[in-house]
Design a protein around this motif. Structure first.
Motif, PDB file in Angstrom:
ATOM      1  N   GLU A   1      -5.851  -4.183  -5.477  1.00  0.00           N
ATOM      2  CA  GLU A   1      -5.998  -4.228  -4.349  1.00  0.00           C
ATOM      3  C   GLU A   1      -5.320  -5.397  -3.487  1.00  0.00           C
ATOM      4  O   GLU A   1      -4.589  -4.467  -2.429  1.00  0.00           O
ATOM      5  CB  GLU A   1      -7.334  -3.826  -3.593  1.00  0.00           C
ATOM      6  CG  GLU A   1      -8.324  -2.675  -4.236  1.00  0.00           C
ATOM      7  CD  GLU A   1      -7.577  -1.440  -4.787  1.00  0.00           C
ATOM      8  OE1 GLU A   1      -6.874  -1.676  -3.917  1.00  0.00           O
ATOM      9  OE2 GLU A   1      -7.095  -0.825  -5.435  1.00  0.00           O
TER      10      GLU A   1
ATOM     11  N   LEU B   1      -2.334  -3.355  -1.235  1.00  0.00           N
ATOM     12  CA  LEU B   1      -2.688  -3.429   0.352  1.00  0.00           C
ATOM     13  C   LEU B   1      -1.394  -3.765   1.001  1.00  0.00           C
ATOM     14  O   LEU B   1      -0.828  -4.298   1.496  1.00  0.00           O
ATOM     15  CB  LEU B   1      -3.705  -4.774   0.368  1.00  0.00           C
ATOM     16  CG  LEU B   1      -4.852  -3.427   0.683  1.00  0.00           C
ATOM     17  CD1 LEU B   1      -6.661  -4.298   0.943  1.00  0.00           C
ATOM     18  CD2 LEU B   1      -4.979  -1.781   1.298  1.00  0.00           C
TER      19      LEU B   1
ATOM     20  N   SER C   1       1.718  -2.792   2.908  1.00  0.00           N
ATOM     21  CA  SER C   1       1.505  -3.724   4.095  1.00  0.00           C
ATOM     22  C   SER C   1       3.586  -3.956   4.092  1.00  0.00           C
ATOM     23  O   SER C   1       4.335  -3.544   5.766  1.00  0.00           O
ATOM     24  CB  SER C   1       0.820  -4.755   4.643  1.00  0.00           C
ATOM     25  OG  SER C   1      -0.499  -4.029   4.342  1.00  0.00           O
TER      26      SER C   1
ATOM     27  N   ARG D   1      -1.457   2.677   2.482  1.00  0.00           N
ATOM     28  CA  ARG D   1      -2.576   1.401   2.936  1.00  0.00           C
ATOM     29  C   ARG D   1      -3.684   2.068   2.988  1.00  0.00           C
ATOM     30  O   ARG D   1      -4.833   1.333   3.169  1.00  0.00           O
ATOM     31  CB  ARG D   1      -1.514   0.706   4.054  1.00  0.00           C
ATOM     32  CG  ARG D   1      -2.627  -0.617   4.568  1.00  0.00           C
ATOM     33  CD  ARG D   1      -1.447  -1.447   5.786  1.00  0.00           C
ATOM     34  NE  ARG D   1      -1.587  -0.404   6.354  1.00  0.00           N
ATOM     35  CZ  ARG D   1      -1.871   0.284   7.879  1.00  0.00           C
ATOM     36  NH1 ARG D   1      -3.504  -0.547   8.053  1.00  0.00           N
ATOM     37  NH2 ARG D   1      -1.747   0.431   8.879  1.00  0.00           N
ATOM     38  N   HIS D   2      -4.413   2.830   4.055  1.00  0.00           N
ATOM     39  CA  HIS D   2      -5.122   3.429   4.595  1.00  0.00           C
ATOM     40  C   HIS D   2      -6.022   4.057   2.855  1.00  0.00           C
ATOM     41  O   HIS D   2      -7.560   3.360   2.848  1.00  0.00           O
ATOM     42  CB  HIS D   2      -5.041   4.755   5.227  1.00  0.00           C
ATOM     43  CG  HIS D   2      -4.077   4.546   6.342  1.00  0.00           C
ATOM     44  ND1 HIS D   2      -3.313   5.527   7.063  1.00  0.00           N
ATOM     45  CD2 HIS D   2      -3.653   3.234   7.044  1.00  0.00           C
ATOM     46  CE1 HIS D   2      -2.699   4.925   8.179  1.00  0.00           C
ATOM     47  NE2 HIS D   2      -3.199   3.758   8.054  1.00  0.00           N
TER      48      HIS D   2
ATOM     49  N   GLU E   1      -7.572   0.572   1.501  1.00  0.00           N
ATOM     50  CA  GLU E   1      -8.369   0.048   2.201  1.00  0.00           C
ATOM     51  C   GLU E   1     -10.063   0.437   1.899  1.00  0.00           C
ATOM     52  O   GLU E   1     -10.443   0.288   1.902  1.00  0.00           O
ATOM     53  CB  GLU E   1      -8.099   0.127   3.785  1.00  0.00           C
ATOM     54  CG  GLU E   1      -6.948  -0.885   4.468  1.00  0.00           C
ATOM     55  CD  GLU E   1      -6.885   0.272   5.667  1.00  0.00           C
ATOM     56  OE1 GLU E   1      -5.446  -0.899   6.593  1.00  0.00           O
ATOM     57  OE2 GLU E   1      -7.144   0.911   5.954  1.00  0.00           O
ATOM     58  N   ARG E   2      -9.089   1.764   2.084  1.00  0.00           N
ATOM     59  CA  ARG E   2     -10.749   2.333   1.455  1.00  0.00           C
ATOM     60  C   ARG E   2     -11.661   1.891   0.347  1.00  0.00           C
ATOM     61  O   ARG E   2     -12.420   1.634   0.022  1.00  0.00           O
ATOM     62  CB  ARG E   2     -10.670   4.210   1.211  1.00  0.00           C
ATOM     63  CG  ARG E   2     -10.956   4.422   3.637  1.00  0.00           C
ATOM     64  CD  ARG E   2     -10.063   5.839   3.699  1.00  0.00           C
ATOM     65  NE  ARG E   2     -10.257   6.358   4.801  1.00  0.00           N
ATOM     66  CZ  ARG E   2     -10.798   6.621   5.070  1.00  0.00           C
ATOM     67  NH1 ARG E   2     -12.443   6.919   5.163  1.00  0.00           N
ATOM     68  NH2 ARG E   2     -10.980   7.031   6.439  1.00  0.00           N
TER      69      ARG E   2
ATOM     70  N   SER F   1     -10.607  -0.643  -1.517  1.00  0.00           N
ATOM     71  CA  SER F   1     -11.399  -1.960  -1.805  1.00  0.00           C
ATOM     72  C   SER F   1     -12.659  -1.761  -0.423  1.00  0.00           C
ATOM     73  O   SER F   1     -13.280  -2.284  -1.054  1.00  0.00           O
ATOM     74  CB  SER F   1     -10.362  -3.211  -0.530  1.00  0.00           C
ATOM     75  OG  SER F   1      -9.125  -2.255  -1.379  1.00  0.00           O
TER      76      SER F   1
ATOM     77  N   PRO G   1     -13.938  -5.836   5.057  1.00  0.00           N
ATOM     78  CA  PRO G   1     -13.182  -4.925   5.680  1.00  0.00           C
ATOM     79  C   PRO G   1     -12.964  -6.618   5.943  1.00  0.00           C
ATOM     80  O   PRO G   1     -11.291  -6.544   6.565  1.00  0.00           O
ATOM     81  CB  PRO G   1     -13.188  -4.569   6.794  1.00  0.00           C
ATOM     82  CG  PRO G   1     -14.996  -4.079   5.939  1.00  0.00           C
ATOM     83  CD  PRO G   1     -15.867  -4.977   5.258  1.00  0.00           C
TER      84      PRO G   1
ATOM     85  N   VAL H   1      -9.599  -7.377   3.525  1.00  0.00           N
ATOM     86  CA  VAL H   1      -8.558  -6.430   3.624  1.00  0.00           C
ATOM     87  C   VAL H   1      -7.842  -6.165   5.165  1.00  0.00           C
ATOM     88  O   VAL H   1      -6.854  -7.168   4.821  1.00  0.00           O
ATOM     89  CB  VAL H   1      -8.865  -5.034   3.449  1.00  0.00           C
ATOM     90  CG1 VAL H   1      -7.882  -3.923   4.075  1.00  0.00           C
ATOM     91  CG2 VAL H   1     -10.237  -4.359   2.691  1.00  0.00           C
TER      92      VAL H   1
ATOM     93  N   GLU I   1      -3.692  -7.639   4.686  1.00  0.00           N
ATOM     94  CA  GLU I   1      -2.719  -7.169   5.576  1.00  0.00           C
ATOM     95  C   GLU I   1      -1.991  -7.649   7.030  1.00  0.00           C
ATOM     96  O   GLU I   1      -0.906  -7.674   6.840  1.00  0.00           O
ATOM     97  CB  GLU I   1      -3.524  -5.632   6.194  1.00  0.00           C
ATOM     98  CG  GLU I   1      -3.881  -4.650   5.710  1.00  0.00           C
ATOM     99  CD  GLU I   1      -4.608  -3.746   6.066  1.00  0.00           C
ATOM    100  OE1 GLU I   1      -4.900  -3.377   7.291  1.00  0.00           O
ATOM    101  OE2 GLU I   1      -4.427  -2.996   4.953  1.00  0.00           O
TER     102      GLU I   1
ATOM    103  N   SER J   1      -6.779   4.346   8.931  1.00  0.00           N
ATOM    104  CA  SER J   1      -7.202   3.176   8.389  1.00  0.00           C
ATOM    105  C   SER J   1      -8.474   3.394   8.577  1.00  0.00           C
ATOM    106  O   SER J   1      -9.337   3.715   9.631  1.00  0.00           O
ATOM    107  CB  SER J   1      -6.319   2.307   9.150  1.00  0.00           C
ATOM    108  OG  SER J   1      -7.009   1.154   9.265  1.00  0.00           O
TER     109      SER J   1
END
Length: 174
Positions: free
Chosen positions: A53, A57, A61, A69-70, A73-74, A76, A83, A86, A90, A166
């Motif tokens: 991850e 990410l 990025s 990326r989105h 994020e989810r 992760s 968060p 994350v 990023e 995101s």
């Protein structure tokens, strides 16, 4: 589309609840898409989730690949990563974020250097990663870079919109 590609994509739809535009477009080349998807799964076996991850990410990025990326994020957060972690990844400034472990900082320093410098003059950063995670995982990390850069190239060329927002959508103007 081949039966193998359809089976792989069906499993993805079941897991995510949707089939992203990336797979609709790349499905025109199932003989290439299937090994690409197999590579993705093999990388998940070769590297710990947090390193995978971190890599996904970081590269998304760097390459401005919001599609990937989105989604990562989810993923992760689903894997139990905070968060805040994350967001630290990023930020692309590994030495400025105490939320990243020494291992994560070294890996991200290498990822950033390797992508920005196209793999040139990164021996110091790579040796640091080898010392910390071992040669097997370091080689897997090189393949991970290629996998996520390939995805970014396709998504950015085709101007594909992210299938999900995101996790930071609406936060601080993002």
């Amino acid at each position: 589309m081949s039966n193998e590609a359809q089976a792989l994509l069906s499993a993805r739809v079941e897991r995510l609840g949707y089939l992203g535009e990336f797979f609709r477009c790349t499905g025109h080349q199932p003989a290439i898409l299937v090994p690409f998807m197999q590579m993705t799964e093999n990388l998940k076996k070769a590297l710990p989730d947090k390193i995978t991850e971190l890599g996904a990410l970081t590269i998304a990025s760097l390459a401005t690949n919001n599609y990937e990326r989105h989604q990562h994020e989810r993923l992760s957060v689903r894997l139990g990563f905070e968060p805040e972690w994350v967001a630290a990844v990023e930020a692309l400034d590994p030495d400025a974020h105490p939320l990243l472990s020494e291992t994560e900082q070294a890996v991200q320093r290498f990822l950033i250097a390797a992508v920005r410098q196209h793999g040139r003059n990164v021996a110091v950063e790579f040796e640091s990663v080898v010392d910390i995670i071992g040669a097997d995982q370091a080689i897997a990390l090189l393949f991970l870079i290629g996998r996520y850069l390939t995805h970014a190239l396709i998504v950015n060329t085709l101007e594909l919109a992210p299938p999900v927002p995101s996790i930071f959508a609406g936060v601080d103007g993002q």
